[in-house]
Write a protein that holds these residues in place. Structure first.
Motif, mmCIF file in Angstrom:
data_model
loop_
_atom_site.group_PDB
_atom_site.id
_atom_site.type_symbol
_atom_site.label_atom_id
_atom_site.label_comp_id
_atom_site.label_asym_id
_atom_site.label_seq_id
_atom_site.Cartn_x
_atom_site.Cartn_y
_atom_site.Cartn_z
ATOM 1 N N ASN A 354 40.088 -57.533 23.108
ATOM 2 C CA ASN A 354 40.006 -57.365 24.568
ATOM 3 C C ASN A 354 41.050 -56.352 25.023
ATOM 4 O OD1 ASN A 354 39.297 -58.403 27.442
ATOM 5 N ND2 ASN A 354 41.529 -58.577 27.350
ATOM 6 N N GLU A 355 40.600 -55.267 25.648
ATOM 7 C CA GLU A 355 41.514 -54.261 26.224
ATOM 8 C C GLU A 355 42.647 -53.910 25.246
ATOM 9 O OE1 GLU A 355 42.773 -55.733 30.039
ATOM 10 O OE2 GLU A 355 40.753 -55.643 30.885
ATOM 11 N N LEU A 356 42.275 -53.662 24.014
ATOM 12 C CA LEU A 356 43.289 -53.430 22.982
ATOM 13 C C LEU A 356 44.097 -52.160 23.224
ATOM 14 C CD1 LEU A 356 41.194 -54.432 19.836
ATOM 15 C CD2 LEU A 356 42.953 -55.783 20.994
ATOM 16 N N TYR A 357 43.602 -51.280 24.078
ATOM 17 C CA TYR A 357 44.330 -50.063 24.435
ATOM 18 C C TYR A 357 45.516 -50.362 25.352
ATOM 19 C CZ TYR A 357 41.030 -50.994 28.190
ATOM 20 O OH TYR A 357 40.277 -51.630 29.147
ATOM 21 N N GLY A 358 45.606 -51.574 25.873
ATOM 22 C CA GLY A 358 46.623 -51.906 26.871
ATOM 23 C C GLY A 358 47.869 -52.511 26.259
ATOM 24 N N ARG A 359 49.010 -52.034 26.661
ATOM 25 C CA ARG A 359 50.273 -52.556 26.138
ATOM 26 C C ARG A 359 50.582 -53.957 26.664
ATOM 27 N NH1 ARG A 359 53.902 -48.735 23.785
ATOM 28 N NH2 ARG A 359 52.872 -46.731 23.518
ATOM 29 N N TRP A 360 49.782 -54.431 27.621
ATOM 30 C CA TRP A 360 49.945 -55.800 28.101
ATOM 31 C C TRP A 360 49.303 -56.809 27.154
ATOM 32 C CZ3 TRP A 360 47.210 -51.900 30.427
ATOM 33 C CH2 TRP A 360 45.818 -51.982 30.354
ATOM 34 N N GLN A 361 48.538 -56.324 26.176
ATOM 35 C CA GLN A 361 47.896 -57.221 25.222
ATOM 36 C C GLN A 361 48.869 -57.583 24.098
ATOM 37 O OE1 GLN A 361 44.738 -58.521 25.524
ATOM 38 N NE2 GLN A 361 44.721 -57.496 27.517
ATOM 39 N N VAL A 362 48.972 -58.874 23.796
ATOM 40 C CA VAL A 362 49.822 -59.315 22.690
ATOM 41 C C VAL A 362 49.313 -58.673 21.399
ATOM 42 C CG1 VAL A 362 50.519 -61.301 21.292
ATOM 43 C CG2 VAL A 362 50.439 -61.493 23.799
ATOM 44 N N GLY A 363 50.207 -58.031 20.657
ATOM 45 C CA GLY A 363 49.847 -57.471 19.354
ATOM 46 C C GLY A 363 48.870 -56.324 19.404
ATOM 47 N N ALA A 388 24.233 -62.238 14.793
ATOM 48 C CA ALA A 388 25.039 -62.124 16.010
ATOM 49 C C ALA A 388 25.202 -60.652 16.384
ATOM 50 C CB ALA A 388 26.410 -62.763 15.808
ATOM 51 N N THR A 389 25.353 -60.390 17.676
ATOM 52 C CA THR A 389 25.693 -59.054 18.154
ATOM 53 C C THR A 389 27.201 -58.870 18.024
ATOM 54 O OG1 THR A 389 23.852 -59.069 19.724
ATOM 55 C CG2 THR A 389 25.637 -57.498 20.127
ATOM 56 N N LEU A 390 27.623 -57.799 17.365
ATOM 57 C CA LEU A 390 29.044 -57.554 17.109
ATOM 58 C C LEU A 390 29.491 -56.358 17.945
ATOM 59 C CD1 LEU A 390 31.340 -58.694 15.348
ATOM 60 C CD2 LEU A 390 30.745 -56.988 13.624
ATOM 61 N N MET A 391 30.533 -56.566 18.756
ATOM 62 C CA MET A 391 30.987 -55.526 19.677
ATOM 63 C C MET A 391 32.439 -55.162 19.397
ATOM 64 S SD MET A 391 29.155 -56.721 23.244
ATOM 65 C CE MET A 391 30.353 -57.995 23.594
ATOM 66 N N ALA A 392 32.734 -53.865 19.521
ATOM 67 C CA ALA A 392 34.101 -53.368 19.350
ATOM 68 C C ALA A 392 34.671 -52.964 20.700
ATOM 69 C CB ALA A 392 34.122 -52.186 18.396
ATOM 70 N N THR A 393 35.999 -52.913 20.782
ATOM 71 C CA THR A 393 36.674 -52.596 22.044
ATOM 72 C C THR A 393 36.679 -51.101 22.295
ATOM 73 O OG1 THR A 393 38.120 -54.516 21.860
ATOM 74 C CG2 THR A 393 38.836 -52.759 23.316
ATOM 75 N N GLY A 394 36.055 -50.697 23.417
ATOM 76 C CA GLY A 394 36.152 -49.334 23.905
ATOM 77 C C GLY A 394 37.060 -49.283 25.116
ATOM 78 N N ALA A 395 37.239 -48.081 25.660
ATOM 79 C CA ALA A 395 38.152 -47.900 26.801
ATOM 80 C C ALA A 395 37.361 -47.828 28.106
ATOM 81 C CB ALA A 395 38.987 -46.650 26.592
ATOM 82 N N ASN A 404 37.754 -43.993 22.449
ATOM 83 C CA ASN A 404 36.419 -44.164 21.887
ATOM 84 C C ASN A 404 36.200 -43.245 20.694
ATOM 85 O OD1 ASN A 404 36.104 -45.952 23.960
ATOM 86 N ND2 ASN A 404 34.263 -45.019 24.817
ATOM 87 N N ALA A 405 36.776 -42.047 20.770
ATOM 88 C CA ALA A 405 36.661 -41.136 19.625
ATOM 89 C C ALA A 405 37.278 -41.756 18.374
ATOM 90 C CB ALA A 405 37.322 -39.799 19.949
ATOM 91 N N ALA A 406 38.392 -42.452 18.549
ATOM 92 C CA ALA A 406 39.012 -43.127 17.404
ATOM 93 C C ALA A 406 38.084 -44.198 16.840
ATOM 94 C CB ALA A 406 40.348 -43.734 17.814
ATOM 95 N N GLN A 407 37.475 -44.998 17.706
ATOM 96 C CA GLN A 407 36.559 -46.048 17.234
ATOM 97 C C GLN A 407 35.346 -45.449 16.523
ATOM 98 O OE1 GLN A 407 37.473 -48.942 16.824
ATOM 99 N NE2 GLN A 407 37.556 -50.229 18.651
ATOM 100 N N LEU A 408 34.905 -44.261 16.961
ATOM 101 C CA LEU A 408 33.723 -43.632 16.381
ATOM 102 C C LEU A 408 34.003 -42.975 15.037
ATOM 103 C CD1 LEU A 408 32.189 -42.129 19.643
ATOM 104 C CD2 LEU A 408 31.349 -44.086 18.328
ATOM 105 N N THR A 409 35.254 -43.024 14.565
ATOM 106 C CA THR A 409 35.529 -42.575 13.195
ATOM 107 C C THR A 409 35.123 -43.631 12.175
ATOM 108 O OG1 THR A 409 37.810 -43.434 13.221
ATOM 109 C CG2 THR A 409 37.473 -41.160 13.978
#
Length: 683
Positions: A354-363, A388-395, A404-409
């Protein structure tokens, strides 16, 4: 001199207002009657059923004292469950808790039943039926001794309440008295006695029954636990539940959630980055109470995996789990999926982070770490979650490119959908000074602006080999009006809470409908609070946006039809931060859909104008409709009108009809700042 000063002030106000209005320009004039043409035989794709999802996380009164029917707060008598900002709110609401906490150490929001008795309390750390500590109550023969908590009750829905508590006898009489008392007079309204003679932690139950009329709606009462004479007893894990609770759930919340007709329900949010699912399983009485560090409130872990699955079943929603990619590991996620699959075999959605791009996220991972961490989770999860539908965190839509470019690697197939969060503070504009109308016009442009960002996000996705068939999920979206501080919400602009927010929610659904080839799943924030259901002082009600969701959810699986319009448009400069410059926003925004059996056309109409009700003529082309069309409309005297526990239905859909008089077009009037749906059946 005073007259001159007043003239100068008036002139200054005029100039400032003119400067603000100059940032809103009419790019196309409004005709006397707006003509809308629907191509009934056209096909612009279908409305994905999963765009009608919602979202739950333990924030404010969403789960605790929300979905969960438990009336008491901090029943396990723990300390340190609120951060300083939340404590300030509690003490503003109940200043007498300050003195109580300072003088006795009783954990808030509990306090002495009878202050005259003095300090007859001791906390016992490490000796508890639940979590970390318990409270010893030491009676005195001369004064009533016990603890109380100010509460509200869900009357007139029910007058019966079930009590449970753990107690350990220390000395004296074994009798504990449980009661509901008037906060204003100390009159005992209902009472029950518990015989608690054992020296080991034991669970006891009781029933409190009020007489109808004893307590009025929104009237505070005190829930109390007291000892007899010089008795001493330890107490812990105290619960007060309405006798009509559906398991642990509030029946009004269950009913209203089901009536939304949502497709999926997300359990996720900022807490996900440190949530360990094992904390939320096992006997409810033994689950550990802790601070929810994301939001500075108590976390009782009473809405874990089993409760979430049970709730989803009751409201007919597909479960969506937000996995911990902050402090969690791939193996922990795999173990969680195994636990879920042992209990539930239906369709499921798994969201990695969840919102992994945010510095407010633990870890949180850095941009260089997110792709390999996502791949590691995906490789661990795919074998155990094949259906199951598997989703990755985008911005977010306005800052997606690098993340998103990083995730698309990652190799294609790493995820099925890439998430985004569309969260906008509508009371923050670039223009300064500004007027309230400028703020509103700028806010109403934001959902329209989203469309071009979705186009760019999909274009980036399509440019990467193997990703042309991969699309997006909007797993949080809301519009808020906030002052200084994290939870300091205001009502100075259109937001998910008020009627203006209903206009924005409807406009955003129109954007999702048009971009159905790009957006495949959407979770509106939230099922509870924000744009959804609210619960205050044990009364359950809905925001205006809740009703918009209901009105739009009838279009699941419909075909989106081509629509043209000659509506006037406006352009915004220096508007809402994040989406400040928006060109050619239509005042009249109409989307049309046709049911799968082709016998019904639904029209979803928004009027963004701040000042004018607008006459609209809608042509239906080859569609031969019945004489009468059904209309539902949301409007209000002001964009700031909200529903609350005092007046829960200030803003609700108003039903009416339009007579076509045998024509293949209909003429109607759309009020300013309004949402209208029109349903036409084929002859």
């Amino acid at each position: 001199m005073p007259t001159f000063r007043l003239v100068c002030q008036a002139l200054l106000f005029f100039l400032l207002s003119f400067a603000a209005l100059a940032q809103i320009t009419q790019s196309k004039p409004m005709p006397k009657t707006v003509r809308v043409q629907v191509e009934a035989a056209g096909n612009l794709g279908s409305v994905p059923p999963h765009i009608f999802g919602s979202f739950l996380e333990p924030i404010d009164y969403s789960i605790n004292n929300g979905v969960i029917a438990e009336i008491l707060v901090n029943g396990s008598l723990e300390a340190g469950l609120w951060n300083h900002a939340m404590l300030e709110q509690i003490f503003r609401d109940q200043p007498d808790l300050i003195e109580s906490s300072n003088q006795t150490g009783i954990p808030i929001p509990w306090q002495p039943l009878n202050r005259i008795a003095g300090n007859r309390y001791e906390l016992h750390l490490g000796d508890a039926a639940n979590s970390w500590q318990s409270l010893e109550i030491m009676g005195t023969p001369d004064d009533l001794t016990g603890i109380k908590q100010r509460i509200y009750l869900p009357v007139p829905r029910t007058y019966g309440y079930n009590v449970s508590l753990y107690a350990k006898h220390v000395s004296g009489s074994p009798r504990l008295n449980i009661s509901l008392r008037s906060s204003s007079s100390d009159k005992v309204l209902a009472t029950a006695a518990v015989n608690a003679p054992t020296g080991e932690w034991t669970k006891y139950t009781a029933k409190l029954q009020l007489n109808r009329g004893d307590v009025r709606r929104l009237e505070p009462v005190d829930f109390t636990v007291s000892v007899e004479g010089d008795e001493r007893a330890d107490v812990d894990q105290i619960s007060l539940m309405p006798d009509d609770a559906m398991g642990t759930f509030d029946p009004d919340v269950v009913r209203m959630s089901d009536e939304m007709h949502m497709t999926e329900l997300r359990l996720g949010g900022n807490f996900s980055s440190y949530y360990h699912w094992r904390d939320g399983i096992g006997p409810l009485d033994k689950r550990v109470t802790m601070e929810n560090i994301a939001w500075g409130i108590p976390e009782y872990n009473n809405f874990g995996t089993d409760e979430f699955l049970a709730f989803c079943k009751l409201v007919h929603a597909e479960p969506q789990f937000n996995l911990n990619m902050g402090s969690g590991t791939p193996q922990e996620a795999v173990d969680w999926v195994h636990y879920i699959r042992d209990r539930y075999q239906g369709p499921m959605i798994l969201e990695m982070g969840n919102e992994l791009y945010g510095r407010w996220q633990v870890g949180y991972p850095t941009i260089h770490e997110v792709a390999p961490r996502t791949l590691a989770f995906s490789q661990a999860l795919r074998p155990v979650s094949k259906n199951a539908t598997l989703m990755a965190t985008g911005a977010s839509p306005n800052a997606f490119e690098k993340w998103n470019a990083a995730q698309l690697t990652n190799p294609s197939g790493t995820f099925d959908l890439l998430t985004t969060h569309f969260i906008t503070g509508t009371n923050h504009v670039r223009l300064n000074p500004y007027t309230p109308d400028f703020m509103a016009a700028a806010a109403y442009a934001v959902p329209y602006a989203l469309g071009s960002y979705l186009d760019r996000m999909q274009a980036q996705m399509d440019s990467v080999s193997g990703y042309r068939e991969t699309h997006f999920a909007v797993t949080e979206w809301l519009f808020n009006s906030k002052g200084e501080g994290e939870r300091n919400f205001t009502n100075e602009s259109p937001s998910s809470r008020n009627e203006g927010g209903a206009v924005m929610i409807a406009s955003t659904f129109n954007t999702y409908f048009r971009h159905n080839s790009q957006v495949k799943l959407v979770n509106m924030t939230g099922l509870m609070e924000f744009a959804g259901i609210w619960k205050r002082r044990e009364q359950v009600f809905a925001s205006p946006a809740y009703y918009v969701f209901q009105m739009y959810s009838t279009a699941k699986g419909d075909t989106v039809l081509p629509v043209t319009t000659d509506s006037g448009t406006y352009s915004v400069k220096n508007g809402t931060q994040g989406y400040a410059d928006v060109a050619d926003v239509p005042y009249i925004d109409v989307v049309a859909t046709r049911s799968r059996d082709k016998r019904t056309i639904n029209l979803f109409c928004v009027n963004r104008s701040l000042t004018d009700e607008i006459s609209v003529e809608i042509g239906l082309g080859s569609f031969a409709a019945e004489e009468v069309a059904k209309v539902e409309q949301i409007t209000a005297a002001s964009r700031y009108v909200i529903n609350d526990e005092v007046e829960p239905k200030r803003v609700v859909p108003q039903g009416s009809s339009v007579n076509l008089a045998g024509k293949r077009s209909l003429l109607t009037t759309l009020p300013r700042e309004s949402v209208t749906t029109i349903r036409l059946h084929q002859r």
